[in-house]
Design a protein around this motif. Structure first.
Motif, PDB file in Angstrom:
ATOM      1  N   THR A   1      67.495 -51.972  25.474  1.00  0.00           N
ATOM      2  CA  THR A   1      66.666 -50.781  25.719  1.00  0.00           C
ATOM      3  C   THR A   1      65.297 -51.178  26.251  1.00  0.00           C
ATOM      4  OG1 THR A   1      67.809 -49.679  23.896  1.00  0.00           O
ATOM      5  CG2 THR A   1      65.769 -48.675  24.683  1.00  0.00           C
ATOM      6  N   ILE A   2      64.721 -52.246  25.688  1.00  0.00           N
ATOM      7  CA  ILE A   2      63.419 -52.713  26.188  1.00  0.00           C
ATOM      8  C   ILE A   2      63.555 -53.158  27.636  1.00  0.00           C
ATOM      9  CG2 ILE A   2      61.620 -54.461  25.934  1.00  0.00           C
ATOM     10  CD1 ILE A   2      62.235 -54.468  22.937  1.00  0.00           C
ATOM     11  N   THR A   3      64.684 -53.837  27.946  1.00  0.00           N
ATOM     12  CA  THR A   3      64.920 -54.268  29.322  1.00  0.00           C
ATOM     13  C   THR A   3      64.958 -53.057  30.259  1.00  0.00           C
ATOM     14  OG1 THR A   3      66.258 -56.086  28.441  1.00  0.00           O
ATOM     15  CG2 THR A   3      66.419 -55.670  30.790  1.00  0.00           C
ATOM     16  N   ILE A   4      65.656 -52.002  29.832  1.00  0.00           N
ATOM     17  CA  ILE A   4      65.719 -50.787  30.646  1.00  0.00           C
ATOM     18  C   ILE A   4      64.329 -50.188  30.821  1.00  0.00           C
ATOM     19  CG2 ILE A   4      66.591 -48.412  30.696  1.00  0.00           C
ATOM     20  CD1 ILE A   4      69.057 -49.455  29.147  1.00  0.00           C
ATOM     21  N   ALA A   5      63.557 -50.163  29.748  1.00  0.00           N
ATOM     22  CA  ALA A   5      62.201 -49.621  29.832  1.00  0.00           C
ATOM     23  C   ALA A   5      61.369 -50.394  30.849  1.00  0.00           C
ATOM     24  CB  ALA A   5      61.534 -49.664  28.461  1.00  0.00           C
ATOM     25  N   CYS A   6      61.475 -51.723  30.824  1.00  0.00           N
ATOM     26  CA  CYS A   6      60.744 -52.546  31.797  1.00  0.00           C
ATOM     27  C   CYS A   6      61.172 -52.202  33.216  1.00  0.00           C
ATOM     28  CB  CYS A   6      61.014 -54.029  31.550  1.00  0.00           C
ATOM     29  SG  CYS A   6      60.255 -54.659  30.068  1.00  0.00           S
ATOM     30  N   ALA A   7      62.480 -51.970  33.394  1.00  0.00           N
ATOM     31  CA  ALA A   7      62.974 -51.621  34.727  1.00  0.00           C
ATOM     32  C   ALA A   7      62.325 -50.329  35.212  1.00  0.00           C
ATOM     33  CB  ALA A   7      64.493 -51.462  34.695  1.00  0.00           C
ATOM     34  N   PHE A   8      62.201 -49.356  34.319  1.00  0.00           N
ATOM     35  CA  PHE A   8      61.560 -48.104  34.696  1.00  0.00           C
ATOM     36  C   PHE A   8      60.080 -48.298  35.006  1.00  0.00           C
ATOM     37  CE2 PHE A   8      64.475 -44.735  34.906  1.00  0.00           C
ATOM     38  CZ  PHE A   8      65.476 -44.938  33.971  1.00  0.00           C
ATOM     39  N   VAL A   9      59.421 -49.134  34.233  1.00  0.00           N
ATOM     40  CA  VAL A   9      58.009 -49.421  34.499  1.00  0.00           C
ATOM     41  C   VAL A   9      57.868 -50.034  35.885  1.00  0.00           C
ATOM     42  CG1 VAL A   9      56.066 -50.890  33.850  1.00  0.00           C
ATOM     43  CG2 VAL A   9      57.332 -49.655  32.093  1.00  0.00           C
ATOM     44  N   PHE A  10      58.754 -50.984  36.191  1.00  0.00           N
ATOM     45  CA  PHE A  10      58.720 -51.624  37.505  1.00  0.00           C
ATOM     46  C   PHE A  10      58.876 -50.580  38.611  1.00  0.00           C
ATOM     47  CE2 PHE A  10      59.168 -55.252  40.307  1.00  0.00           C
ATOM     48  CZ  PHE A  10      59.870 -54.736  41.378  1.00  0.00           C
ATOM     49  N   LEU A  11      59.886 -49.722  38.459  1.00  0.00           N
ATOM     50  CA  LEU A  11      60.125 -48.711  39.488  1.00  0.00           C
ATOM     51  C   LEU A  11      58.957 -47.743  39.592  1.00  0.00           C
ATOM     52  CD1 LEU A  11      63.902 -47.824  39.131  1.00  0.00           C
ATOM     53  CD2 LEU A  11      62.776 -49.113  40.936  1.00  0.00           C
ATOM     54  N   GLY A  12      58.355 -47.423  38.448  1.00  0.00           N
ATOM     55  CA  GLY A  12      57.206 -46.518  38.447  1.00  0.00           C
ATOM     56  C   GLY A  12      56.057 -47.105  39.252  1.00  0.00           C
ATOM     57  N   ILE A  13      55.765 -48.395  38.987  1.00  0.00           N
ATOM     58  CA  ILE A  13      54.685 -49.056  39.695  1.00  0.00           C
ATOM     59  C   ILE A  13      54.996 -49.137  41.183  1.00  0.00           C
ATOM     60  CG2 ILE A  13      53.464 -51.248  39.968  1.00  0.00           C
ATOM     61  CD1 ILE A  13      53.738 -51.681  36.981  1.00  0.00           C
ATOM     62  N   LYS A  14      56.268 -49.442  41.496  1.00  0.00           N
ATOM     63  CA  LYS A  14      56.684 -49.538  42.893  1.00  0.00           C
ATOM     64  C   LYS A  14      56.523 -48.188  43.598  1.00  0.00           C
ATOM     65  CE  LYS A  14      57.912 -52.915  45.357  1.00  0.00           C
ATOM     66  NZ  LYS A  14      56.531 -52.773  45.761  1.00  0.00           N
ATOM     67  N   SER A  15      56.914 -47.104  42.937  1.00  0.00           N
ATOM     68  CA  SER A  15      56.776 -45.792  43.582  1.00  0.00           C
ATOM     69  C   SER A  15      55.316 -45.445  43.773  1.00  0.00           C
ATOM     70  CB  SER A  15      57.428 -44.657  42.798  1.00  0.00           C
ATOM     71  OG  SER A  15      58.224 -45.134  41.811  1.00  0.00           O
ATOM     72  N   TRP A  16      54.495 -45.860  42.843  1.00  0.00           N
ATOM     73  CA  TRP A  16      53.059 -45.629  43.018  1.00  0.00           C
ATOM     74  C   TRP A  16      52.573 -46.352  44.272  1.00  0.00           C
ATOM     75  CZ3 TRP A  16      48.832 -48.842  43.255  1.00  0.00           C
ATOM     76  CH2 TRP A  16      47.581 -48.193  43.263  1.00  0.00           C
TER      77      TRP A  16
END
Lengths: 109, 214
Positions: free
Chosen positions: B107-122
């Protein structure tokens, strides 16, 4: 009864300190690569950046992906992949690099 | 005397065309490595594209990389390295049969993936605001067009891989919670782990090449 997937090579879980050590090294190398980018090595800039990245990649491949401990065939597959990327790059660099497209003395660029 | 119902990971039987569970696990892992080989070739070709364009337009690439924020890129790098760390720990956790810990680490790994995508979309939205997004009118004759074509190609394909990875990781969380992963059988988590590390590996090269080389 004893039919587990660890049967073929007695795959014991690695000690935690290896994971923590590799993680710490990867983070340190990431900061290092940013710092090194601010130092001008001239023609060697690209080589230094790629070298640090390759070192990080090796840590991930050998430890996180277990290649150091696994059946060597898996490592061979990775080595072959990298080899063929080199085979792709090398003749292309020779080709494009000797076309006179870049460098001093060009008029329209 | 009652017969305890064994969970799937305690009764799991290997497929009949393999001589043992160990052989099946090794075969599936080798299969994943061969897939990883094809992925390395794909991204290798894209990096080669970058190299050719950069060679022919050195000043454009020098100017263009300044449009990218190194701190943001470094943050994403750390996020992804951390997710690789938690992924590796999750595989180890599955191997020793700690169900809850495995699920948490995944779950933490998935959360990191979302953080990465969030930063990338920004970052992407920032490029859009500066007229640097493929498809915009301002992009068509932009002096930095070639660099950003390569940038969006590379990071876009990488982002798609992260999305796929999120799907795979969610699937692994479900399998873990169902109790089908354990010391007898953890191949799926191991192989998804290999995929996830590959995604990290690609970024380990993307970050210096796009953000730092000038």
């Amino acid at each position: 009864m004893n039919n587990t997937q660890s049967d073929t090579h007695g795959h014991e879980p690695l000690p935690l300190k290896i994971y923590f050590g590799v993680f710490a090294a990867l983070i340190a190398m990431s900061f290092l690569t940013v710092y090194v980018a601010s130092v001008n090595f001239g023609h060697w800039n690209t080589a230094v950046a790629i070298a640090i990245a390759t070192f990080k990649a090796s840590l991930v491949a050998l430890f996180f992906m277990h290649l150091w401990y696994d059946n060597k065939m898996n490592l061979l597959v990775l080595v072959v992949a990298v080899f063929f990327v080199v085979v792709l790059f090398f003749p292309i660099f020779l080709d494009v690099g000797t076309r006179g497209l870049s460098g001093p003395g060009l008029v329209n660029h | 005397m009652s017969t305890k119902k064994l969970s799937p990971h305690e009764t799991w039987q290997h497929a009949h065309h393999f001589p043992s569970a160990g052989v099946q696990a090794e075969s599936s892992k080798l299969g994943m490595w061969i897939f990883i080989l094809t992925e390395i070739l794909i991204f290798g070709a894209l990096f080669c594209t970058y190299a050719i364009y950069r060679y022919v337009h050195p000043e454009m690439f020098h100017m263009a990389h300044k449009e990218l924020n190194v701190t943001v890129g470094l943050t994403n790098t750390i996020v992804l390295i951390f997710s690789s760390f938690t992924m590796a720990l999750a595989v180890r956790s599955a191997q020793i049969g700690h169900k809850a810990q495995t699920a948490w680490l995944l779950t933490i790994t998935i959360a990191c993936a979302f953080v990465f995508l969030g930063i990338k979309s920004w970052e992407y939205s920032h490029k859009y605001a500066h007229g640097l997004f493929p498809g915009q009118e301002s992009f068509n004759n932009h002096p930095l067009k070639l660099f950003f074509v390569v940038y969006f190609l590379l990071t876009g394909l990488h982002g798609i891989h992260i999305l796929i990875g999120i799907g795979l990781l969610v699937w692994m969380v479900i399998k873990t919670l169902k109790g089908t992963m354990g010391p007898r059988y953890f191949s799926p988590i191991e192989n998804v782990g290999l995929y996830w590390h590959l995604v990290d590996l690609i970024w380990i090269y993307l970050f210096p090449v796009l953000y730092l080389l000038g």
